[in-house]
Design an enzyme around this catalytic site. Structure first.
Site, PDB file in Angstrom:
ATOM      1  N   CYS A  23      38.906   6.464   4.617  1.00  0.00           N
ATOM      2  CA  CYS A  23      39.760   6.731   3.446  1.00  0.00           C
ATOM      3  C   CYS A  23      39.912   8.225   3.165  1.00  0.00           C
ATOM      4  O   CYS A  23      40.800   8.633   2.430  1.00  0.00           O
ATOM      5  CB  CYS A  23      39.226   5.992   2.232  1.00  0.00           C
ATOM      6  SG  CYS A  23      39.288   4.214   2.481  1.00  0.00           S
ATOM      7  N   HIS A  75      42.753   9.025  -3.602  1.00  0.00           N
ATOM      8  CA  HIS A  75      42.733   7.829  -2.760  1.00  0.00           C
ATOM      9  C   HIS A  75      42.717   6.593  -3.665  1.00  0.00           C
ATOM     10  O   HIS A  75      42.062   6.594  -4.707  1.00  0.00           O
ATOM     11  CB  HIS A  75      41.497   7.852  -1.860  1.00  0.00           C
ATOM     12  CG  HIS A  75      41.304   6.584  -1.111  1.00  0.00           C
ATOM     13  ND1 HIS A  75      42.264   6.079  -0.277  1.00  0.00           N
ATOM     14  CD2 HIS A  75      40.270   5.691  -1.114  1.00  0.00           C
ATOM     15  CE1 HIS A  75      41.831   4.933   0.216  1.00  0.00           C
ATOM     16  NE2 HIS A  75      40.638   4.668  -0.277  1.00  0.00           N
ATOM     17  N   ASN A  97      44.604  -0.846  -1.166  1.00  0.00           N
ATOM     18  CA  ASN A  97      43.994   0.271  -0.448  1.00  0.00           C
ATOM     19  C   ASN A  97      44.559   0.322   0.977  1.00  0.00           C
ATOM     20  O   ASN A  97      44.286  -0.559   1.786  1.00  0.00           O
ATOM     21  CB  ASN A  97      42.473   0.076  -0.420  1.00  0.00           C
ATOM     22  CG  ASN A  97      41.739   1.207   0.269  1.00  0.00           C
ATOM     23  OD1 ASN A  97      42.356   2.087   0.880  1.00  0.00           O
ATOM     24  ND2 ASN A  97      40.427   1.193   0.166  1.00  0.00           N
TER      25      ASN A  97
HETATM   26  N1  COA Z   1      37.625 -13.018  -6.615  1.00  0.00           N
HETATM   27  C1  COA Z   1      36.689 -13.520  -7.432  1.00  0.00           C
HETATM   28  N2  COA Z   1      35.397 -13.155  -7.380  1.00  0.00           N
HETATM   29  C2  COA Z   1      35.046 -12.235  -6.478  1.00  0.00           C
HETATM   30  C3  COA Z   1      35.981 -11.669  -5.592  1.00  0.00           C
HETATM   31  C4  COA Z   1      37.301 -12.099  -5.680  1.00  0.00           C
HETATM   32  N3  COA Z   1      38.273 -11.608  -4.891  1.00  0.00           N
HETATM   33  N4  COA Z   1      35.338 -10.789  -4.807  1.00  0.00           N
HETATM   34  C5  COA Z   1      34.058 -10.780  -5.193  1.00  0.00           C
HETATM   35  N5  COA Z   1      33.869 -11.681  -6.179  1.00  0.00           N
HETATM   36  C6  COA Z   1      32.640 -12.012  -6.884  1.00  0.00           C
HETATM   37  C7  COA Z   1      31.422 -11.667  -6.105  1.00  0.00           C
HETATM   38  O1  COA Z   1      31.125 -12.697  -5.187  1.00  0.00           O
HETATM   39  C8  COA Z   1      30.380 -11.528  -7.182  1.00  0.00           C
HETATM   40  O2  COA Z   1      29.918 -12.785  -7.488  1.00  0.00           O
HETATM   41  P1  COA Z   1      28.348 -13.021  -7.753  1.00  0.00           P
HETATM   42  O3  COA Z   1      28.032 -12.141  -8.937  1.00  0.00           O
HETATM   43  O4  COA Z   1      28.280 -14.485  -8.035  1.00  0.00           O
HETATM   44  O5  COA Z   1      27.652 -12.589  -6.506  1.00  0.00           O
HETATM   45  C9  COA Z   1      31.178 -11.029  -8.383  1.00  0.00           C
HETATM   46  O6  COA Z   1      32.562 -11.266  -8.074  1.00  0.00           O
HETATM   47  C10 COA Z   1      30.995  -9.562  -8.685  1.00  0.00           C
HETATM   48  O7  COA Z   1      30.992  -8.863  -7.469  1.00  0.00           O
HETATM   49  P2  COA Z   1      30.863  -7.303  -7.414  1.00  0.00           P
HETATM   50  O8  COA Z   1      30.849  -6.861  -6.007  1.00  0.00           O
HETATM   51  O9  COA Z   1      29.779  -6.834  -8.312  1.00  0.00           O
HETATM   52  O10 COA Z   1      32.229  -6.883  -8.119  1.00  0.00           O
HETATM   53  P3  COA Z   1      32.683  -5.457  -8.471  1.00  0.00           P
HETATM   54  O11 COA Z   1      33.002  -5.364  -9.892  1.00  0.00           O
HETATM   55  O12 COA Z   1      31.790  -4.408  -7.877  1.00  0.00           O
HETATM   56  O13 COA Z   1      34.077  -5.363  -7.686  1.00  0.00           O
HETATM   57  C11 COA Z   1      34.938  -4.425  -5.656  1.00  0.00           C
HETATM   58  C12 COA Z   1      34.122  -5.540  -6.303  1.00  0.00           C
HETATM   59  C13 COA Z   1      34.946  -4.602  -4.159  1.00  0.00           C
HETATM   60  C14 COA Z   1      36.332  -4.481  -6.206  1.00  0.00           C
HETATM   61  C15 COA Z   1      34.291  -3.078  -6.026  1.00  0.00           C
HETATM   62  O14 COA Z   1      32.917  -3.144  -5.776  1.00  0.00           O
HETATM   63  C16 COA Z   1      34.853  -1.895  -5.292  1.00  0.00           C
HETATM   64  O15 COA Z   1      35.970  -1.498  -5.518  1.00  0.00           O
HETATM   65  N6  COA Z   1      34.035  -1.267  -4.432  1.00  0.00           N
HETATM   66  C17 COA Z   1      34.371  -0.010  -3.799  1.00  0.00           C
HETATM   67  C18 COA Z   1      35.547  -0.077  -2.901  1.00  0.00           C
HETATM   68  C19 COA Z   1      35.721   1.264  -2.274  1.00  0.00           C
HETATM   69  O16 COA Z   1      35.799   2.265  -2.932  1.00  0.00           O
HETATM   70  N7  COA Z   1      35.704   1.334  -0.979  1.00  0.00           N
HETATM   71  C20 COA Z   1      35.603   2.626  -0.357  1.00  0.00           C
HETATM   72  C21 COA Z   1      36.827   3.184  -0.004  1.00  0.00           C
HETATM   73  S1  COA Z   1      37.629   2.263   1.191  1.00  0.00           S
END
Ligand code: COA
Length: 330
Positions: free
Chosen positions: A114, A255, A285
């Site tokens: 990224c 980004h 993304n």
């Molecule tokens: N729909 C519904 N629930 C979902 C889901 C979806 N698409 N994806 C994940 N979940 C669930 C998970 O399974 C988890 O359930 P659990 O608590 O029972 O285990 C819950 O939602 C929370 O997951 P979590 O990972 O804590 O959510 P989050 O608030 O951190 O959001 C992302 C997840 C991926 C959106 C977030 O972590 C993120 O943006 N991460 C960084 C991405 C990034 O910057 N990448 C680098 C650059 S490429």
């Protein structure tokens, strides 16, 4: 004195096919509401089968060259940021070179995930600043759908396909163009975001396919924590280094991985919301494409005037991170 590099043309390409959050509700256990609240994404564009990142990159590159009034034959160097090259080799730069007819250019790919576009632009800038090249093309292109597991709700809702491109030329005015950049990496973060299969460590086999090793793996929660701090820190660092007041920043083009990561950087810089490019709701993304695509949209909307201060900021797999400061030169 060596001249700075300035952007003289910018454009982007987005494939027509759209996948909405509602579409994902039918594919995995998710909801439109969850995706919007946690990420800010509403829809993303997907490139059709049979076409790779070079197709999108070449499209964006041709348009950027037209914007700059530069012919393909004049281009001396092509740098392509991508984690989804059409194939392991030849590199995507060579494929784009051929597709656009840049027959006098050499080219190389940069894998900075990224942060790839900032890395690639910083590298290209050196060739302009030393006087070695006068016209360089930088492309960010990713077909993330090619490495996305559409049965994994943790990752599949996040990514989309797109490309963006810029043309770099020497700046006659040392106050205009790419002023500075800060580039970093932290390889200890590699275990939180990767695509394991297909390289020399885990060459493609029935086992790598069965174990879904050719898809993106992400520990989202951990990456999120590092990204929130990493992108804000490195952007604040370049702003402080150049004694820039937030009121003097015209646009931050960050980004687009997650709305909450972008908000954290904007808050740290005390930026008004209208100074922050947000298009994650439309595209998700798109990895190396987010920043040139954002720049292209801002420019097309007529929001940039000569001399405006613009910031790029990114954080991604590696971990890689970077910020770039420029004064708009067109
Ligand atoms: N729909 C519904 N629930 C979902 C889901 C979806 N698409 N994806 C994940 N979940 C669930 C998970 O399974 C988890 O359930 P659990 O608590 O029972 O285990 C819950 O939602 C929370 O997951 P979590 O990972 O804590 O959510 P989050 O608030 O951190 O959001 C992302 C997840 C991926 C959106 C977030 O972590 C993120 O943006 N991460 C960084 C991405 C990034 O910057 N990448 C680098 C650059 S490429």
């Amino acid at each position: 004195m060596a001249s700075k590099a300035k952007i003289t043309g910018v454009s982007h390409y987005v494939p027509p096919k759209v996948l909405t959050n509602k579409d994902f509700e039918k594919m995995v256990d998710t909801t439109d509401e969850w995706i919007i609240t946690r990420t800010g994404i509403k829809e993303r564009h997907i490139l059709e089968d049979g076409k790779g990142s070079s197709y999108m990159g070449a499209f964006a590159a041709k348009r950027a060259l037209e914007e700059a009034g530069v012919s393909p034959e004049e281009i001396e160097m092509i740098v392509v940021a991508t984690v989804t090259p059409d194939m392991m080799f030849p590199n995507t730069a060579c494929l784009i070179q051929d597709q656009i007819g840049a027959k006098n250019a050499w080219g190389v790919d940069v894998n900075g995930a990224c942060s790839g576009f900032i890395y690639a632009t910083a590298m290209a800038t050196q060739f302009i600043e030393t006087g070695r090249h006068k016209k360089v093309l930088v492309v960010g292109a990713d077909k993330m759908s090619a490495i996305t597991d559409y049965t994994d709700r943790n990752t599949c809702v996040l990514f989309g396909d797109a490309a963006g491109a810029i043309v770099l030329e020497p700046s006659e005015d040392p106050e205009l163009g790419i002023i500075d950049y800060i580039l970093r990496s932290d390889g200890s973060g590699g275990k939180y975001l990767y695509q394991l299969g297909g390289g020399s460590l885990h060459p493609a086999s029935h086992e790598t396919v069965d174990k879904k090793m050719h898809y993106i793996y992400q520990d989202g929660r951990t990456v999120f924590k590092y990204a929130v701090a990493g992108m804000a820190d490195i952007t604040e660092e370049i702003v402080k280094k150049h004694h820039i007041d937030s009121k003097d920043i015209k646009m931050l083009i960050p980004h687009q991985a997650n709305m909450r990561i972008i908000d954290a950087t904007a808050r740290r810089l005390k930026l008004d919301p209208e100074k922050v490019l947000i298009n994650i709701h439309k595209y998700g993304n798109t990895t190396a494409a987010t920043i040139p695509m954002g720049l292209s949209e801002v420019y097309q909307d007529g929001k940039l005037q000569k001399g405006d201060t613009v910031l790029f900021a990114a954080f991604g797999a590696g971990f890689t991170f970077g910020s770039m400061l420029l004064r708009w030169a067109i």
